[in-house]
Design a protein around this motif. Structure first.
Motif, short mmCIF file in Angstrom:
data_model
loop_
_atom_site.label_atom_id
_atom_site.label_comp_id
_atom_site.label_asym_id
_atom_site.label_seq_id
_atom_site.Cartn_x
_atom_site.Cartn_y
_atom_site.Cartn_z
N PRO A 24 -4.93 7.13 -6.85
CA PRO A 24 -3.66 7.39 -6.32
C PRO A 24 -3.12 8.78 -7.07
O PRO A 24 -2.41 9.51 -6.86
CB PRO A 24 -2.72 6.16 -6.57
CG PRO A 24 -3.76 5.42 -7.67
CD PRO A 24 -5.08 5.84 -7.49
N GLY A 25 -3.74 8.72 -8.51
CA GLY A 25 -3.45 10.07 -9.22
C GLY A 25 -3.71 11.28 -8.43
O GLY A 25 -3.15 12.19 -8.97
N VAL A 43 0.86 -0.98 -0.14
CA VAL A 43 -0.05 0.08 0.04
C VAL A 43 1.02 1.10 -0.12
O VAL A 43 1.44 1.55 0.97
CB VAL A 43 -0.85 -0.24 1.18
CG1 VAL A 43 -1.92 1.05 1.01
CG2 VAL A 43 -1.66 -1.44 1.31
N ALA A 44 1.18 1.52 -1.19
CA ALA A 44 2.37 2.79 -1.34
C ALA A 44 1.65 3.93 -0.82
O ALA A 44 0.51 4.58 -0.98
CB ALA A 44 2.45 3.05 -2.67
N GLY A 45 2.38 4.69 0.18
CA GLY A 45 1.96 6.11 0.66
C GLY A 45 1.28 5.88 1.95
O GLY A 45 1.05 6.69 2.76
N ALA A 46 1.24 4.60 2.56
CA ALA A 46 0.86 4.38 3.84
C ALA A 46 2.04 4.50 4.85
O ALA A 46 3.05 4.32 4.69
CB ALA A 46 0.06 2.81 4.10
N GLU A 85 -1.85 3.88 -3.26
CA GLU A 85 -1.75 3.11 -4.53
C GLU A 85 -1.32 1.68 -4.09
O GLU A 85 -0.43 1.17 -3.21
CB GLU A 85 -0.45 3.54 -5.56
CG GLU A 85 -0.64 2.82 -6.81
CD GLU A 85 0.69 3.45 -7.49
OE1 GLU A 85 0.82 3.01 -8.69
OE2 GLU A 85 1.42 4.22 -7.18
N TYR A 86 -2.13 0.59 -4.58
CA TYR A 86 -1.93 -0.71 -4.37
C TYR A 86 -0.99 -1.51 -5.57
O TYR A 86 -1.18 -1.44 -6.55
CB TYR A 86 -3.32 -1.51 -4.39
CG TYR A 86 -4.16 -1.10 -3.31
CD1 TYR A 86 -4.29 -1.81 -2.07
CD2 TYR A 86 -4.86 0.12 -3.28
CE1 TYR A 86 -5.06 -1.55 -1.06
CE2 TYR A 86 -5.60 0.19 -2.23
CZ TYR A 86 -5.71 -0.33 -1.05
OH TYR A 86 -6.70 0.10 0.02
N PHE A 125 0.65 -3.62 3.79
CA PHE A 125 0.49 -4.65 2.89
C PHE A 125 -0.97 -5.13 2.72
O PHE A 125 -1.53 -5.20 3.98
CB PHE A 125 1.33 -5.78 3.02
CG PHE A 125 2.89 -5.49 2.67
CD1 PHE A 125 3.27 -5.34 1.46
CD2 PHE A 125 3.62 -5.17 3.95
CE1 PHE A 125 4.78 -5.35 1.36
CE2 PHE A 125 4.94 -4.78 3.38
CZ PHE A 125 5.58 -4.83 2.36
N LYS A 126 -1.60 -5.27 1.78
CA LYS A 126 -2.95 -5.96 1.68
C LYS A 126 -2.85 -7.50 1.00
O LYS A 126 -2.01 -7.63 0.26
CB LYS A 126 -3.77 -5.13 0.33
CG LYS A 126 -5.01 -5.83 0.05
CD LYS A 126 -6.18 -5.63 1.02
CE LYS A 126 -7.52 -6.29 0.45
NZ LYS A 126 -7.47 -7.35 0.05
#
Length: 284
Positions: free
Chosen positions: A220-221, A191-194, A226-227, A199-200
């Motif tokens: 995410p844009g 989970v980018a940005g967390a 972002e996953y 992780f999912k």
């Protein structure tokens, strides 16, 4: 089954591919190997090998006939593994299974032969007495290192299986039972940005499509999360994929996010990998 020997600079778990310095040495190994054959890895006596591994039997691999590139795996690099930026053992064979040898006997306890350079560059068959001594040792099965997502896609394309579609939706009992028996993936998405790291964990017939669905909602844009697919494993059935998902979440229960039971937080990549490879090998 024939046992072969090769010399290496070390042994790591999870276990990567059987590596070679050139495609020629790999092709030579392929000409010798038959289904079920195994390769015993022995530490060299050179300075590149850790002292506790020098001259000792370290592990056993059961290679497949699937050619791979070593850097398609997250192999642990050691000093001297690269020359002018090039990895010394760039090609390999995917493994079907691997075992550690906890006793780690000295090679001279197994054989009184002097092995030539062939054993450092390629594989050399053991004679019956040598093989019997190896088979009498304690073998401990280990998790295999998985190739990167990009490598798995490339291998799938080579075999003509790149496009794997999900079973059609169904509401009948017979249809649902069929879907449970269809191939499916267990996945871990970063989970980018967390913050902290997250992780999912989940399963899906098409993990890439699932990531697109998540990102469509997360936007995410526009600054949302972002996953990003991080690890995935294809199982023969959806039931198996679901079982690994549940085993992972149970193992990491102290890391599960309070707002989402399929998200684990505060894990490093290495910690997630340790749980992941244990799950793939059925050790959770």
């Amino acid at each position: 089954m024939t046992l072969f020997l090769t010399k290496v600079w070390g042994w790591d778990v999870p276990v990567g591919p059987l590596q070679f310095s050139t495609s020629g040495w790999r092709d030579n190994a392929l000409r010798q190997l038959e289904g079920g054959d195994r390769v015993v890895l022995v530490g060299t006596t050179g300075e590149q090998t850790p002292d506790d591994m020098k001259g000792r039997l370290l592990g056993v691999m059961q290679p497949s006939r699937e050619p791979v590139m070593s850097m398609d795996f997250d192999v642990r690099a050691r000093p001297g593994d690269f020359v002018d930026g090039e990895y010394k053992w760039p090609v390999g064979l995917m493994n079907l299974r691997a075992w550690s040898l906890p006793e780690r006997p000295k090679l001279n306890q197994i054989s009184d032969r002097k092995f030539s350079m062939d054993s450092a560059q390629g594989i050399v068959p053991l004679i019956d007495d040598e093989a019997a001594r190896v088979l009498a040792l304690d073998w401990r099965e280990e998790a295999l290192m998985q190739p990167t997502a990009q490598a798995q896609v490339r291998m799938a394309k080579r075999h003509g299986t790149a496009k794997r579609t999900a079973p059609p939706p169904t509401t009948t009992r017979r249809g649902v039972m069929h879907m449970r028996r269809a191939p499916a993936y267990t996945y871990a998405m970063r989970v980018a940005g967390a913050r902290p790291s997250a992780f999912k964990i989940g399963w899906a017939f098409d993990f890439k499509q699932r990531a697109r669905q998540f990102n469509h909602a997360a936007l995410p844009g526009l600054g949302g999360l972002e996953y990003q697919p991080f690890r995935f494993h294809l199982w023969d059935t959806a039931r198996q994929a679901y079982s690994m998902e549940q085993a992972l979440l149970a193992h990491l229960s102290d890391r599960v996010h309070s707002d989402n039971g399929e998200v684990v937080t505060g894990l490093s990549d290495d910690a997630l990998d340790a749980a992941w490879f244990a799950g793939v090998s059925g050790k959770l």
